[in-house]
Design a protein around this motif. Structure first.
Motif, PDB file in Angstrom:
ATOM      1  N   THR A  83      -5.585 -11.915  -2.018  1.00  0.00           N
ATOM      2  CA  THR A  83      -6.231 -11.685  -0.465  1.00  0.00           C
ATOM      3  C   THR A  83      -6.621 -10.270  -0.391  1.00  0.00           C
ATOM      4  O   THR A  83      -7.164  -9.599   0.316  1.00  0.00           O
ATOM      5  CB  THR A  83      -5.471 -13.002   0.068  1.00  0.00           C
ATOM      6  OG1 THR A  83      -5.524 -14.345  -0.151  1.00  0.00           O
ATOM      7  CG2 THR A  83      -6.333 -12.552   1.638  1.00  0.00           C
ATOM      8  N   LEU A  84      -5.168  -9.567  -0.333  1.00  0.00           N
ATOM      9  CA  LEU A  84      -5.804  -8.684   0.390  1.00  0.00           C
ATOM     10  C   LEU A  84      -6.200  -6.980  -1.008  1.00  0.00           C
ATOM     11  O   LEU A  84      -7.115  -6.241  -1.082  1.00  0.00           O
ATOM     12  CB  LEU A  84      -3.419  -7.176   0.041  1.00  0.00           C
ATOM     13  CG  LEU A  84      -2.536  -7.809   1.053  1.00  0.00           C
ATOM     14  CD1 LEU A  84      -1.360  -8.076   1.368  1.00  0.00           C
ATOM     15  CD2 LEU A  84      -3.451  -6.956   2.567  1.00  0.00           C
TER      16      LEU A  84
ATOM     17  N   ALA B 168       5.402 -11.178   0.067  1.00  0.00           N
ATOM     18  CA  ALA B 168       4.164 -11.824  -0.582  1.00  0.00           C
ATOM     19  C   ALA B 168       4.467 -12.622  -1.991  1.00  0.00           C
ATOM     20  O   ALA B 168       4.738 -12.706  -3.230  1.00  0.00           O
ATOM     21  CB  ALA B 168       3.249 -10.730  -0.691  1.00  0.00           C
TER      22      ALA B 168
ATOM     23  N   GLN C 114      -4.181   1.339  -2.009  1.00  0.00           N
ATOM     24  CA  GLN C 114      -3.873   0.636  -1.028  1.00  0.00           C
ATOM     25  C   GLN C 114      -2.999  -0.538  -1.021  1.00  0.00           C
ATOM     26  O   GLN C 114      -2.220  -0.080   0.105  1.00  0.00           O
ATOM     27  CB  GLN C 114      -5.559   0.032  -0.495  1.00  0.00           C
ATOM     28  CG  GLN C 114      -6.025   0.875  -0.049  1.00  0.00           C
ATOM     29  CD  GLN C 114      -6.400   1.428   0.935  1.00  0.00           C
ATOM     30  OE1 GLN C 114      -5.791   2.123   1.957  1.00  0.00           O
ATOM     31  NE2 GLN C 114      -7.181   3.149   0.245  1.00  0.00           N
ATOM     32  N   ILE C 115      -2.947  -1.454  -1.097  1.00  0.00           N
ATOM     33  CA  ILE C 115      -1.408  -2.190  -2.170  1.00  0.00           C
ATOM     34  C   ILE C 115      -0.407  -1.724  -2.033  1.00  0.00           C
ATOM     35  O   ILE C 115       0.665  -1.587  -1.360  1.00  0.00           O
ATOM     36  CB  ILE C 115      -1.747  -3.539  -2.748  1.00  0.00           C
ATOM     37  CG1 ILE C 115      -3.654  -4.072  -3.029  1.00  0.00           C
ATOM     38  CG2 ILE C 115      -0.663  -4.537  -2.609  1.00  0.00           C
ATOM     39  CD1 ILE C 115      -3.785  -4.555  -0.814  1.00  0.00           C
TER      40      ILE C 115
ATOM     41  N   LEU D  16       0.361   0.616   0.872  1.00  0.00           N
ATOM     42  CA  LEU D  16       0.636   0.049   1.864  1.00  0.00           C
ATOM     43  C   LEU D  16       2.230  -1.115   1.811  1.00  0.00           C
ATOM     44  O   LEU D  16       2.945  -0.787   2.977  1.00  0.00           O
ATOM     45  CB  LEU D  16       0.046  -2.104   2.078  1.00  0.00           C
ATOM     46  CG  LEU D  16       0.643  -2.840   2.789  1.00  0.00           C
ATOM     47  CD1 LEU D  16      -0.260  -2.444   4.503  1.00  0.00           C
ATOM     48  CD2 LEU D  16      -0.883  -4.073   3.200  1.00  0.00           C
ATOM     49  N   ASP D  17       2.424  -1.399   0.498  1.00  0.00           N
ATOM     50  CA  ASP D  17       4.049  -1.866   0.382  1.00  0.00           C
ATOM     51  C   ASP D  17       5.306  -0.584   0.556  1.00  0.00           C
ATOM     52  O   ASP D  17       5.989  -0.961   1.123  1.00  0.00           O
ATOM     53  CB  ASP D  17       3.999  -2.022  -1.106  1.00  0.00           C
ATOM     54  CG  ASP D  17       5.716  -2.424  -1.196  1.00  0.00           C
ATOM     55  OD1 ASP D  17       5.933  -3.517  -0.662  1.00  0.00           O
ATOM     56  OD2 ASP D  17       6.086  -1.502  -2.131  1.00  0.00           O
TER      57      ASP D  17
ATOM     58  N   ASP E 205      -1.185 -13.748  -1.700  1.00  0.00           N
ATOM     59  CA  ASP E 205      -1.287 -13.367  -1.295  1.00  0.00           C
ATOM     60  C   ASP E 205      -2.051 -11.898  -1.065  1.00  0.00           C
ATOM     61  O   ASP E 205      -3.006 -11.166  -0.805  1.00  0.00           O
ATOM     62  CB  ASP E 205       0.225 -12.948  -0.106  1.00  0.00           C
ATOM     63  CG  ASP E 205       0.956 -14.189   0.676  1.00  0.00           C
ATOM     64  OD1 ASP E 205      -0.388 -14.964   1.267  1.00  0.00           O
ATOM     65  OD2 ASP E 205       2.031 -14.178   0.376  1.00  0.00           O
ATOM     66  N   LEU E 206      -1.420 -11.623  -2.551  1.00  0.00           N
ATOM     67  CA  LEU E 206      -1.749 -10.032  -3.264  1.00  0.00           C
ATOM     68  C   LEU E 206      -3.436 -10.313  -3.969  1.00  0.00           C
ATOM     69  O   LEU E 206      -4.425  -9.100  -3.384  1.00  0.00           O
ATOM     70  CB  LEU E 206      -0.939  -9.831  -4.236  1.00  0.00           C
ATOM     71  CG  LEU E 206       0.637  -9.663  -3.565  1.00  0.00           C
ATOM     72  CD1 LEU E 206       1.206  -9.336  -5.382  1.00  0.00           C
ATOM     73  CD2 LEU E 206       0.518  -8.614  -2.891  1.00  0.00           C
TER      74      LEU E 206
ATOM     75  N   ALA F 202     -10.053  -7.815   0.083  1.00  0.00           N
ATOM     76  CA  ALA F 202     -10.480  -7.277   1.050  1.00  0.00           C
ATOM     77  C   ALA F 202     -10.201  -5.734   0.863  1.00  0.00           C
ATOM     78  O   ALA F 202     -11.284  -4.730   1.135  1.00  0.00           O
ATOM     79  CB  ALA F 202      -9.494  -7.561   2.171  1.00  0.00           C
ATOM     80  N   ALA F 203      -9.223  -4.906   0.332  1.00  0.00           N
ATOM     81  CA  ALA F 203      -9.641  -3.615  -0.081  1.00  0.00           C
ATOM     82  C   ALA F 203     -10.320  -3.295  -0.923  1.00  0.00           C
ATOM     83  O   ALA F 203     -10.984  -2.398  -0.797  1.00  0.00           O
ATOM     84  CB  ALA F 203      -8.167  -3.174  -1.479  1.00  0.00           C
TER      85      ALA F 203
ATOM     86  N   LEU G   5       5.985  -5.911   0.520  1.00  0.00           N
ATOM     87  CA  LEU G   5       5.311  -6.513   0.409  1.00  0.00           C
ATOM     88  C   LEU G   5       6.060  -7.899  -0.103  1.00  0.00           C
ATOM     89  O   LEU G   5       5.654  -8.269  -0.961  1.00  0.00           O
ATOM     90  CB  LEU G   5       3.946  -5.941  -0.323  1.00  0.00           C
ATOM     91  CG  LEU G   5       2.751  -5.026   1.036  1.00  0.00           C
ATOM     92  CD1 LEU G   5       1.843  -4.995   0.076  1.00  0.00           C
ATOM     93  CD2 LEU G   5       2.476  -6.707   1.309  1.00  0.00           C
TER      94      LEU G   5
END
Length: 217
Positions: A41-42, A34, A102-103, A106-107, A38-39, A45-46, A31
């Motif tokens: 938005t992520l 990003a 979660q972010i 993911l990264d 963008d972050l 959602a998370a 990421l």
């Protein structure tokens, strides 16, 4: 032998070149490119996913959106490696922290680089599981929940301060750390002292969570 004056001159130049304040990347992996949007938005959602995991409907409102926007800005734009989420109970601090986890995972693509632990579990680990405590102290990213809820740590009649020691160690090594607490500024200072509070003020962005609990709405 190198002339001492030349050594001092060259070393001083090198130190000065590296003295400018730098913004360490909290997301050096997948990421890295990003944007703040963008972050956000992520994170949104998370956050919804974490609420849904508990079998609840997400009560999305302007308060939640504003806080997550601040979290996204901390992730991308802030030079500070720490984030302190504090305020009233039931206002989404822990959920936001889990979404952040979660972010970070993911990264990095590796769960082992991210640790999520409560302050109470941290004290328990210090007292009996030194490996788990060391993992929390040394991991790339730590999410420490419920600061202030941990019991006193008494070992062989000596009071220890594992939470303070861990947070100061992470400060010294500039490791990314997210902390949640229901304590206010004065309570944090009174409970943990100026040593930790001074580091919070320097190295942590702070986001206040106030309002009624989502659990009772």
């Amino acid at each position: 032998m190198e002339d001492i004056h030349r050594l001092v001159e060259n070393a001083s130049r090198m130190f000065l070149q590296n003295s400018a304040a730098q913004t360490p990347s909290k997301l050096p992996g997948r990421l890295a490119d990003a944007t703040t949007e963008d972050l956000f938005t992520l994170l949104s959602a998370a956050y919804r996913m974490e609420v849904g995991r508990r079998g609840n409907d997400c009560l999305w409102d302007a308060f939640t959106e504003e806080r997550l926007q601040k979290v996204a800005r901390w992730l991308k734009e802030s030079r500070r490696t720490g984030l302190l989420l504090y305020g009233s109970v039931g206002t989404g601090k822990t959920t936001a922290t889990k979404a952040l986890g979660q972010i970070f995972r993911l990264d990095s693509g590796q769960c082992s680089k991210v640790r999520n632990i409560s302050s109470g579990a941290l004290v328990t680990a210090f007292s009996g599981d030194s490996y788990q405590y060391a993992e929390a102290r040394d991991c790339q990213t730590l999410l420490l929940d419920e600061l202030g809820c941990e019991p006193e740590c008494l070992i062989y009649g000596v009071y220890r301060t594992p939470v303070i020691d861990l947070l100061c160690s992470r400060y010294n090594y500039q490791r990314t750390t997210v902390v949640t607490t229901n304590l206010g500024d004065r309570e944090i200072l009174e409970r943990y002292g100026p040593r930790l509070w001074d580091r919070f003020q320097e190295e942590y962005d702070r986001i206040t969570y106030e309002g009624s609990s989502y659990r009772t709405r």
